[in-house]
Design a protein around this motif. Sequence first.
Motif, PDB file in Angstrom:
ATOM      1  N   ALA A  34      35.927  67.762  25.569  1.00 16.48           N
ATOM      2  CA  ALA A  34      34.500  68.051  25.398  1.00 16.48           C
ATOM      3  C   ALA A  34      33.731  66.778  25.041  1.00 16.48           C
ATOM      4  O   ALA A  34      32.609  66.566  25.518  1.00 16.48           O
ATOM      5  CB  ALA A  34      34.308  69.120  24.325  1.00 16.48           C
ATOM      6  N   GLU A  35      34.335  65.918  24.226  1.00 12.35           N
ATOM      7  CA  GLU A  35      33.698  64.645  23.865  1.00 12.35           C
ATOM      8  C   GLU A  35      33.573  63.723  25.088  1.00 12.35           C
ATOM      9  O   GLU A  35      32.569  63.041  25.258  1.00 12.35           O
ATOM     10  CB  GLU A  35      34.496  63.943  22.758  1.00 12.35           C
ATOM     11  N   VAL A  36      34.595  63.714  25.938  1.00 10.57           N
ATOM     12  CA  VAL A  36      34.553  62.918  27.166  1.00 10.57           C
ATOM     13  C   VAL A  36      33.437  63.445  28.072  1.00 10.57           C
ATOM     14  O   VAL A  36      32.641  62.672  28.613  1.00 10.57           O
ATOM     15  CB  VAL A  36      35.922  62.941  27.891  1.00 10.57           C
ATOM     16  N   ALA A  37      33.371  64.759  28.230  1.00  7.73           N
ATOM     17  CA  ALA A  37      32.338  65.360  29.085  1.00  7.73           C
ATOM     18  C   ALA A  37      30.935  65.023  28.587  1.00  7.73           C
ATOM     19  O   ALA A  37      30.015  64.811  29.386  1.00  7.73           O
ATOM     20  CB  ALA A  37      32.527  66.872  29.151  1.00  7.73           C
ATOM     21  N   ALA A  38      30.774  64.932  27.269  1.00  6.91           N
ATOM     22  CA  ALA A  38      29.466  64.637  26.679  1.00  6.91           C
ATOM     23  C   ALA A  38      29.159  63.143  26.643  1.00  6.91           C
ATOM     24  O   ALA A  38      28.060  62.748  26.240  1.00  6.91           O
ATOM     25  CB  ALA A  38      29.403  65.212  25.261  1.00  6.91           C
ATOM     26  N   GLY A  39      30.121  62.294  27.036  1.00 10.95           N
ATOM     27  CA  GLY A  39      29.900  60.850  27.030  1.00 10.95           C
ATOM     28  C   GLY A  39      30.053  60.205  25.662  1.00 10.95           C
ATOM     29  O   GLY A  39      29.692  59.049  25.478  1.00 10.95           O
ATOM     30  N   ARG A  40      30.603  60.926  24.697  1.00 15.78           N
ATOM     31  CA  ARG A  40      30.793  60.385  23.350  1.00 15.78           C
ATOM     32  C   ARG A  40      32.165  59.742  23.155  1.00 15.78           C
ATOM     33  O   ARG A  40      32.443  59.164  22.116  1.00 15.78           O
ATOM     34  CB  ARG A  40      30.575  61.484  22.312  1.00 15.78           C
ATOM     35  N   CYS A  41      33.015  59.858  24.164  1.00 11.00           N
ATOM     36  CA  CYS A  41      34.380  59.341  24.066  1.00 11.00           C
ATOM     37  C   CYS A  41      34.864  58.963  25.462  1.00 11.00           C
ATOM     38  O   CYS A  41      34.497  59.605  26.446  1.00 11.00           O
ATOM     39  CB  CYS A  41      35.275  60.427  23.462  1.00 11.00           C
ATOM     40  N   ALA A  42      35.664  57.917  25.526  1.00  9.79           N
ATOM     41  CA  ALA A  42      36.338  57.526  26.763  1.00  9.79           C
ATOM     42  C   ALA A  42      37.827  57.450  26.464  1.00  9.79           C
ATOM     43  O   ALA A  42      38.219  56.953  25.400  1.00  9.79           O
ATOM     44  CB  ALA A  42      35.821  56.184  27.261  1.00  9.79           C
ATOM     45  N   VAL A  43      38.653  57.957  27.369  1.00  4.44           N
ATOM     46  CA  VAL A  43      40.099  58.028  27.158  1.00  4.44           C
ATOM     47  C   VAL A  43      40.813  57.376  28.343  1.00  4.44           C
ATOM     48  O   VAL A  43      40.502  57.668  29.498  1.00  4.44           O
ATOM     49  CB  VAL A  43      40.573  59.496  27.006  1.00  4.44           C
ATOM     50  N   TRP A  44      41.773  56.516  28.029  1.00  2.00           N
ATOM     51  CA  TRP A  44      42.628  55.901  29.037  1.00  2.00           C
ATOM     52  C   TRP A  44      44.062  56.326  28.790  1.00  2.00           C
ATOM     53  O   TRP A  44      44.470  56.550  27.640  1.00  2.00           O
ATOM     54  CB  TRP A  44      42.569  54.376  28.955  1.00  2.00           C
ATOM     55  N   VAL A  45      44.849  56.398  29.862  1.00  2.00           N
ATOM     56  CA  VAL A  45      46.278  56.669  29.749  1.00  2.00           C
ATOM     57  C   VAL A  45      47.047  55.602  30.507  1.00  2.00           C
ATOM     58  O   VAL A  45      46.538  55.018  31.467  1.00  2.00           O
ATOM     59  CB  VAL A  45      46.667  58.075  30.273  1.00  2.00           C
TER      60      VAL A  45
END
Length: 173
Positions: free
Chosen positions: A52-63
């Motif tokens: 939800a944070e990624v969708a809102a632009g408040r978080c970016a996640v890399w793997v």
Amino acid sequence: MTVSRLDERELLACLGELADLLADTVAGGASVGFVPPFGRAEAEAWWRGRAAEVAAGRCAVWVARQDGAGPVLGTVSLAFPDKPNSRHRAELVKLMVHRGARGRGLGRGLLTAAETAAATAGITLLHLDTETGSPAERLYDTAGWTRVGAIPDYAATPAGELRPTTIYYKRLP
């Protein structure tokens, strides 16, 4: 190793792998915000919240994956502040590498990917905290991060012991 940024859909698609990585990290004694008992259901719920944070632009996640295939071996995230006076900075959070994949440069690769993406996005300052005395300190020290100091009794380890945390920052070009 291949490092890729996840959108919300991709994060949810590898939710189980991310949950396994988080559970492995906690089981290995890393102080990443959780204490035992900590199972897969709790880890999945936490990652679902990150989607939800990624969708809102408040978080970016890399793997990180081995050659772009196979299971998730590591992850890192950037948390973006929501206040207008802090849009120039981000917090580096949850840099984790599976215990079975450590020593292969995954942590450094993830760190570099997050730093590069942050600079490209116009972020000029990154900050983080990590458990004082942890192996992560060597990574940040050798990657050009500046140690600010330590806060005593900041967080409990998975064993419940209160430990200090060290604060770091890095200016980006």
